[in-house]
Design a protein around this motif. Structure first.
Motif, PDB file in Angstrom:
ATOM      1  N   SER A 170     -11.072  -4.723   1.726  1.00 11.94           N
ATOM      2  CA  SER A 170     -11.032  -4.366   2.924  1.00 11.94           C
ATOM      3  C   SER A 170     -11.250  -5.743   3.974  1.00 11.94           C
ATOM      4  O   SER A 170     -10.474  -6.093   4.908  1.00 11.94           O
ATOM      5  N   ARG A 204      -7.819  -5.051   6.541  1.00 10.76           N
ATOM      6  CA  ARG A 204      -7.409  -3.720   6.918  1.00 10.76           C
ATOM      7  C   ARG A 204      -8.163  -2.676   5.816  1.00 10.76           C
ATOM      8  O   ARG A 204      -8.694  -3.025   4.736  1.00 10.76           O
ATOM      9  N   ASP A 205      -7.825  -1.383   6.159  1.00  6.71           N
ATOM     10  CA  ASP A 205      -8.573  -0.266   5.053  1.00  6.71           C
ATOM     11  C   ASP A 205      -7.643  -0.359   3.869  1.00  6.71           C
ATOM     12  O   ASP A 205      -6.592  -0.780   3.526  1.00  6.71           O
ATOM     13  N   LYS A 213      -7.017   1.505   1.797  1.00  5.17           N
ATOM     14  CA  LYS A 213      -6.123   2.805   1.564  1.00  5.17           C
ATOM     15  C   LYS A 213      -4.640   2.238   1.710  1.00  5.17           C
ATOM     16  O   LYS A 213      -3.743   2.878   1.267  1.00  5.17           O
ATOM     17  N   GLY A 214      -4.600   1.289   2.459  1.00  3.03           N
ATOM     18  CA  GLY A 214      -3.154   0.671   2.805  1.00  3.03           C
ATOM     19  C   GLY A 214      -2.480  -0.026   1.234  1.00  3.03           C
ATOM     20  O   GLY A 214      -1.418   0.365   1.111  1.00  3.03           O
ATOM     21  N   TYR A 215      -3.455  -0.468   0.564  1.00  2.00           N
ATOM     22  CA  TYR A 215      -3.109  -1.073  -0.762  1.00  2.00           C
ATOM     23  C   TYR A 215      -2.878   0.402  -1.753  1.00  2.00           C
ATOM     24  O   TYR A 215      -1.660   0.328  -2.562  1.00  2.00           O
ATOM     25  N   ASP A 246      -1.782   3.272  -0.839  1.00  2.00           N
ATOM     26  CA  ASP A 246      -0.505   3.750  -0.310  1.00  2.00           C
ATOM     27  C   ASP A 246       0.825   2.879  -0.890  1.00  2.00           C
ATOM     28  O   ASP A 246       1.786   3.273  -1.257  1.00  2.00           O
ATOM     29  N   MET A 247       0.602   1.568  -0.898  1.00  2.00           N
ATOM     30  CA  MET A 247       1.719   0.526  -1.648  1.00  2.00           C
ATOM     31  C   MET A 247       1.931   1.020  -3.011  1.00  2.00           C
ATOM     32  O   MET A 247       3.135   1.084  -3.288  1.00  2.00           O
ATOM     33  N   SER A 289      -6.954  -1.079  -5.209  1.00  2.00           N
ATOM     34  CA  SER A 289      -6.167  -0.003  -4.655  1.00  2.00           C
ATOM     35  C   SER A 289      -6.557   1.125  -4.407  1.00  2.00           C
ATOM     36  O   SER A 289      -6.044   2.227  -5.177  1.00  2.00           O
ATOM     37  N   GLU A 340      -8.732   4.245  -1.816  1.00  2.00           N
ATOM     38  CA  GLU A 340      -9.034   4.574  -0.568  1.00  2.00           C
ATOM     39  C   GLU A 340     -10.597   4.461  -0.384  1.00  2.00           C
ATOM     40  O   GLU A 340     -11.329   4.920  -1.358  1.00  2.00           O
TER      41      GLU A 340
END
Length: 132
Positions: free
Chosen positions: A65, A70-71, A73-75, A77-78, A94, A96
């Protein structure tokens, strides 16, 4: 020359206390890691009952992070969205549960939490980051 805020032990203690309070209010045994903006560890706390691996995962979530700004969680989600090649990215987990700590719009560090469900880890991390 630019100036930026940095986390002192006072802020780190406040972040840990807020995250711990959120976890304990929900009876969640987690590990909580706080890192600086470069992903370097500043504090780690493993609550009673949390598996030892939680300490490692929480630190990696926080580092991800902080470095990614960024959070984490963005990774996640990818990867879940089909970008599986991202699993090989260096220094990134990756999962959350890592959230940046922002001061005046700048990332000064991050909080990572591991030990319960992903959204619960994130809930605890956000409580810690919100302490500032």
């Amino acid at each position: 020359m630019l100036s930026k805020a940095v986390l002192s032990q006072t802020e780190v203690t406040r972040i840990l206390a807020a995250a711990r309070a959120e976890a304990q209010a929900n009876n969640w045994a987690v590990s909580i890691a706080v890192v600086d903006d470069g992903g370097h560890p500043l504090a780690l706390e493993r609550l009673d009952g949390c598996a030892p691996i939680g300490a490692y995962i929480a630190t990696e979530k926080a580092r991800t992070s902080a470095l990614g700004r960024r959070d984490s969680k963005g990774y996640e989600d990818m990867v879940n969205g089909g970008r599986s090649a991202f699993l090989s990215a260096p220094l990134v987990t990756s999962l959350e549960g890592g959230v940046p700590v922002l001061v005046d719009g700048q990332v000064v560090g991050a909080v990572g939490v591991s030990g319960v469900k992903a959204d619960q880890d994130a809930q605890v991390a956000k409580a810690g980051a919100a302490a500032l």
